[in-house]
Design a protein around this motif. Sequence first.
Motif, PDB file in Angstrom:
ATOM      1  N   PRO A   1       0.844  -1.201   0.000  1.00  0.00           N
ATOM      2  CA  PRO A   1       0.000   0.000   0.000  1.00  0.00           C
ATOM      3  C   PRO A   1       0.880   1.253   0.000  1.00  0.00           C
ATOM      4  CG  PRO A   1      -0.683  -1.553   1.714  1.00  0.00           C
ATOM      5  CD  PRO A   1       0.648  -2.017   1.207  1.00  0.00           C
ATOM      6  N   VAL A   2       0.305   2.362  -0.463  1.00  0.00           N
ATOM      7  CA  VAL A   2       1.006   3.645  -0.519  1.00  0.00           C
ATOM      8  C   VAL A   2       0.177   4.693   0.208  1.00  0.00           C
ATOM      9  CG1 VAL A   2       1.895   5.484  -2.005  1.00  0.00           C
ATOM     10  CG2 VAL A   2       2.062   3.091  -2.742  1.00  0.00           C
ATOM     11  N   VAL A   3       0.811   5.447   1.102  1.00  0.00           N
ATOM     12  CA  VAL A   3       0.135   6.535   1.811  1.00  0.00           C
ATOM     13  C   VAL A   3       0.825   7.845   1.463  1.00  0.00           C
ATOM     14  CG1 VAL A   3      -0.561   7.471   4.049  1.00  0.00           C
ATOM     15  CG2 VAL A   3      -0.487   4.995   3.697  1.00  0.00           C
ATOM     16  N   MET A   4       0.080   8.761   0.854  1.00  0.00           N
ATOM     17  CA  MET A   4       0.591  10.103   0.558  1.00  0.00           C
ATOM     18  C   MET A   4       0.312  10.987   1.763  1.00  0.00           C
ATOM     19  SD  MET A   4       1.575   9.781  -2.670  1.00  0.00           S
ATOM     20  CE  MET A   4       1.702  11.470  -3.252  1.00  0.00           C
ATOM     21  N   MET A   5       1.323  11.701   2.246  1.00  0.00           N
ATOM     22  CA  MET A   5       1.190  12.570   3.415  1.00  0.00           C
ATOM     23  C   MET A   5       1.498  14.009   3.011  1.00  0.00           C
ATOM     24  SD  MET A   5       0.291  10.811   6.143  1.00  0.00           S
ATOM     25  CE  MET A   5       0.920  11.670   7.590  1.00  0.00           C
ATOM     26  N   LEU A   6       0.482  14.884   3.124  1.00  0.00           N
ATOM     27  CA  LEU A   6       0.608  16.277   2.706  1.00  0.00           C
ATOM     28  C   LEU A   6       0.756  17.170   3.934  1.00  0.00           C
ATOM     29  CD1 LEU A   6      -2.152  16.264  -0.062  1.00  0.00           C
ATOM     30  CD2 LEU A   6       0.285  15.729  -0.274  1.00  0.00           C
ATOM     31  N   HIS A   7       1.918  17.783   4.081  1.00  0.00           N
ATOM     32  CA  HIS A   7       2.234  18.571   5.266  1.00  0.00           C
ATOM     33  C   HIS A   7       1.459  19.881   5.306  1.00  0.00           C
ATOM     34  CE1 HIS A   7       4.657  21.445   2.961  1.00  0.00           C
ATOM     35  NE2 HIS A   7       5.293  20.432   2.393  1.00  0.00           N
TER      36      HIS A   7
ATOM     37  N   VAL B   1       4.779   8.445   1.349  1.00  0.00           N
ATOM     38  CA  VAL B   1       5.298   9.437   0.411  1.00  0.00           C
ATOM     39  C   VAL B   1       4.962  10.837   0.926  1.00  0.00           C
ATOM     40  CG1 VAL B   1       5.381  10.174  -1.994  1.00  0.00           C
ATOM     41  CG2 VAL B   1       4.829   7.794  -1.441  1.00  0.00           C
ATOM     42  N   TYR B   2       5.954  11.704   0.957  1.00  0.00           N
ATOM     43  CA  TYR B   2       5.776  13.066   1.464  1.00  0.00           C
ATOM     44  C   TYR B   2       6.140  14.082   0.380  1.00  0.00           C
ATOM     45  CZ  TYR B   2       6.043  10.705   6.045  1.00  0.00           C
ATOM     46  OH  TYR B   2       5.866   9.866   7.133  1.00  0.00           O
ATOM     47  N   PRO B   3       5.190  14.541  -0.420  1.00  0.00           N
ATOM     48  CA  PRO B   3       5.491  15.627  -1.353  1.00  0.00           C
ATOM     49  C   PRO B   3       5.878  16.889  -0.585  1.00  0.00           C
ATOM     50  CG  PRO B   3       3.426  14.534  -1.922  1.00  0.00           C
ATOM     51  CD  PRO B   3       3.812  14.047  -0.562  1.00  0.00           C
ATOM     52  N   ARG B   4       6.796  17.640  -1.150  1.00  0.00           N
ATOM     53  CA  ARG B   4       7.281  18.857  -0.500  1.00  0.00           C
ATOM     54  C   ARG B   4       6.750  20.076  -1.252  1.00  0.00           C
ATOM     55  NH1 ARG B   4      12.129  19.926   2.389  1.00  0.00           N
ATOM     56  NH2 ARG B   4      12.922  17.886   1.778  1.00  0.00           N
ATOM     57  N   GLN B   5       6.068  20.970  -0.545  1.00  0.00           N
ATOM     58  CA  GLN B   5       5.648  22.231  -1.142  1.00  0.00           C
ATOM     59  C   GLN B   5       6.755  23.255  -0.929  1.00  0.00           C
ATOM     60  OE1 GLN B   5       3.762  23.226  -3.285  1.00  0.00           O
ATOM     61  NE2 GLN B   5       2.146  24.652  -2.702  1.00  0.00           N
ATOM     62  N   PRO B   6       7.356  23.778  -2.008  1.00  0.00           N
ATOM     63  CA  PRO B   6       8.475  24.706  -1.859  1.00  0.00           C
ATOM     64  C   PRO B   6       7.994  26.140  -1.639  1.00  0.00           C
ATOM     65  CG  PRO B   6       8.081  24.297  -4.177  1.00  0.00           C
ATOM     66  CD  PRO B   6       7.086  23.440  -3.414  1.00  0.00           C
TER      67      PRO B   6
ATOM     68  N   GLY C   1      -2.592  20.978   4.129  1.00  0.00           N
ATOM     69  CA  GLY C   1      -2.400  19.655   3.548  1.00  0.00           C
ATOM     70  C   GLY C   1      -3.652  18.807   3.634  1.00  0.00           C
ATOM     71  N   GLY C   2      -4.437  18.990   4.705  1.00  0.00           N
ATOM     72  CA  GLY C   2      -5.709  18.280   4.810  1.00  0.00           C
ATOM     73  C   GLY C   2      -6.687  18.742   3.753  1.00  0.00           C
ATOM     74  N   ALA C   3      -6.715  20.055   3.506  1.00  0.00           N
ATOM     75  CA  ALA C   3      -7.562  20.590   2.445  1.00  0.00           C
ATOM     76  C   ALA C   3      -7.127  20.050   1.087  1.00  0.00           C
ATOM     77  CB  ALA C   3      -7.521  22.114   2.461  1.00  0.00           C
ATOM     78  N   ALA C   4      -5.809  19.959   0.887  1.00  0.00           N
ATOM     79  CA  ALA C   4      -5.295  19.397  -0.361  1.00  0.00           C
ATOM     80  C   ALA C   4      -5.666  17.921  -0.494  1.00  0.00           C
ATOM     81  CB  ALA C   4      -3.779  19.578  -0.437  1.00  0.00           C
TER      82      ALA C   4
END
Length: 419
Positions: A165-171, A198-203, A256-259
């Motif tokens: 499984p894959v979990v995307m985590m949006l900070h 997976v943690y995408p990074r918002q720059p 990140g929750g809204a995203a």
Amino acid sequence: MNAFSKIDLGEVTRLTQAGKLTEAMALLQGSKLPGTTNDEPNRASQGQAWRAKRSWPTIDMVAPSSPGGAWTASGYATGPTAGGSAPVGKPLGFPDVSTAMQTFRSRVAKQASFSSLGEDLATRGQAPLPVADGARFEERTYSNSAGSRTYKVFIPSNYTGQALPVVMMLHGCTQNPDDFAAGTRMNELAEKETFLVVYPRQPQSANMQKCWNWFKVEDQRRDGGEPSLIAGIALAVIDEFSADPTRVYVAGLSAGGAAAAIMGATHPDLFAAVGVHSGLACGAANDMPSAFAAMNGGGAIRSRGDGPAVPTIVFHGDSDRTVNLVNGDQVIAQARPETTLATAVTHGEAPGGMAYTRTVQSNDAGQDVLEQWVLHGAGHAWSGGSASGSYTDPCGPNASREMMRFFLAHANAKATTRH
């Protein structure tokens, strides 16, 4: 003592968040607030006494009583405090802080006197995140026509090529992958239960406070903007690690929750379930003014459209003064399928002492499709997290563990790896 030491920066922040830049500038310059009279003294001079009489979104975390202690929710400072550092917080969901501060800095000569207001404290002095023997926490880059984002992937030590499984985590705003991983302890859970994180990074180039731009129309669409980048990252991870395309999940905190809610609404064929912590529904805002209205509880619920409903779990504190509790209700309402659901409500208390109300809605097959946790006394922070990361409340129920329980009960039979 410099001139700025006498300025009520809390009042400056409130006025900034309310869009009253003229009044905020007057305070920064040491002037009387426009429109005040002899019968109404300058509000800044009244400090906390005046502020206590009014209500507005603000930073609702209490500083630790000793160095290295945990930042806790306002009015709920008891309970265990783990070691580690957490920054003086800025509201994670506020989209305008960077814009307003840039305006102030360009108009006030002595910007160095208050430059710390716009600093990102979350990364200052942050040590590399430790991982278990044999596990990896690696950075990648993904690009498409909407731009480019780096992301970090946690690979558990017992990964041998199996379809995980894959979990995307949006900070949230001001955070980064390492900080968010430390606070949520999701990597520790992944090592124990064997899944990819997976943690995408918002720059800062995309948002000066590193917020996901949930309040922009162009970032609420499937085929462009940030949703296309986040979805593209998920697909890249599926391809690289031969992950299970039917068990891909997304969760986030605040902005990140809204995203995450946006991802569920725009990519129901990719994500099998969604977790929203202290966030907002997709389309709750479409610009800066409506973002503040939504965070204050005045946002509109947009129709989900023709896409299928995605199972959703929500955590939200009822003392959250940054994102109003009603937004959690709106996330649930937007994710609700057009079928009859049975509802079960339970009440409990976490080991740290925080009380909660848990509402579960199930379909005719007995499958839980909506789950909502209202955290009593909690502010704007990840429930049950570690104080080694920012914006966590260790006293609450373990949101990471409960989200994974909910996620792993769902698979997306119609998922595809190409979109």
